[in-house]
Design an enzyme around this catalytic site. Structure first.
Site, short mmCIF file in Angstrom:
data_model
loop_
_atom_site.label_atom_id
_atom_site.label_comp_id
_atom_site.label_asym_id
_atom_site.label_seq_id
_atom_site.Cartn_x
_atom_site.Cartn_y
_atom_site.Cartn_z
CE LYS A 155 -3.83 -2.34 2.31
NZ LYS A 155 -4.47 -2.68 3.59
CD GLN A 214 -3.40 -4.51 6.65
OE1 GLN A 214 -3.25 -3.50 6.00
NE2 GLN A 214 -3.99 -5.59 6.16
CG ASP A 257 -10.04 -0.17 4.85
OD1 ASP A 257 -9.70 -0.44 3.68
OD2 ASP A 257 -9.31 -0.42 5.83
#
Length: 269
Positions: free
Chosen positions: A29, A73, A96
């Site tokens: 990422k 995460q 997200d």
């Protein structure tokens, strides 16, 4: 954006512990951010940290005007309340798409979420760009996680597919999947979906990412999906490989959500 207003989108990533797969995902990422010119911020906390420590970091990113997207995460260590921590991310920076308000708006007709979860968005994007018809087609989604399965089902319904959900308590799941025109899976079980589970000509989107021990590989393991690729390739009309299928596009969707968030924040069109 940089040339016009001298500002950059910013993405903050929070990692708890030292899970090898999580570290790999974050590295990818950050590399992608660097490639397209998105500023990145990383916070790494020890495995035994407290919820308050994590929420304090999230709160500081929530208040930082240079940060437009925040991702925690997953998965988190078991002693932590994952839902409480994810919900601490500001709705306006939830790139997200996991915030209950975003998921709720996704489920309701006539409402639009600020962000759509990245992996489900990839599924639709791949289907549309590949010219796969969704309207009126039968779709089977294997898995109902809040991250992938559930929002994928909601998104397919938005595109007017007839959606069936297959989960751990579904009896004879292959009877459902073998009638589906589109099969999407994200359950974390290597090679669970076999060739006979699929209808001839079905389109398969494999979101599974599983590490399987393999002494012949340099790392000692190989990455595989939920679908037995060797069997499915002879039945499906199209299928995403693992690795190299859904994963890279998911990163693109994350960057796209971050850019959209920055555009909103700076009123940049």
């Amino acid at each position: 954006m940089k040339n016009a207003i001298g500002k950059l989108p910013g993405l903050a990533v929070l990692l708890v512990g030292k899970r090898r797969d999580s570290q790999t995902f974050i590295r990818i990422k950050i590399k992608a951010c660097n490639e397209v010119g998105i500023a990145s911020f990383i916070a790494e906390l020890p495995e035994d940290c407290t919820e308050d420590e994590i929420i304090n970091v999230i709160s500081s990113y929530n208040e930082n005007p240079s940060v437009h997207g925040i991702i925690v995460q997953l998965p988190l260590p078991q002693h932590l309340d994952q839902e409480k921590i994810v919900n601490a991310v500001s709705l306006e920076k939830d790139v997200d798409g996991f915030h209950p308000t975003n998921i709720g708006n996704l489920a309701m007709r006539g409402r639009e979420p600020l962000f759509i979860p990245c992996a489900p968005m990839v599924c639709i994007e791949l289907l549309l760009r590949s010219g796969v018809e969704i309207i009126g087609k039968k779709a089977a989604v294997i898995g109902r996680s809040q991250i992938a399965g559930l929002p994928t089902s909601l998104l397919l319904q938005r595109h007017n597919a007839t959606v069936s959900t297959v989960h751990a308590f579904t009896k004879n799941p292959e009877q459902i999947t073998s009638q589906a025109d589109i099969v999407v899976t994200d359950v974390g079980v290597p090679n669970m979906v076999r060739g006979h589970w699929l209808k001839q000509g079905a389109v398969v989107v494999d979101m599974g990412t599983n590490l399987v021990k393999d002494p012949s590989c340099r790392q000692g393991y190989r990455v595989t999906g939920d679908v037995c690729f060797e069997e499915a390739i002879g039945v499906a009309s199209a299928i995403t490989p693992v690795p190299g299928g859904v994963g890279p596009v998911t990163i693109s969707m994350l960057l796209s959500n971050t850019l959209d968030s920055a555009k909103r924040a700076y009123r940049f069109t």
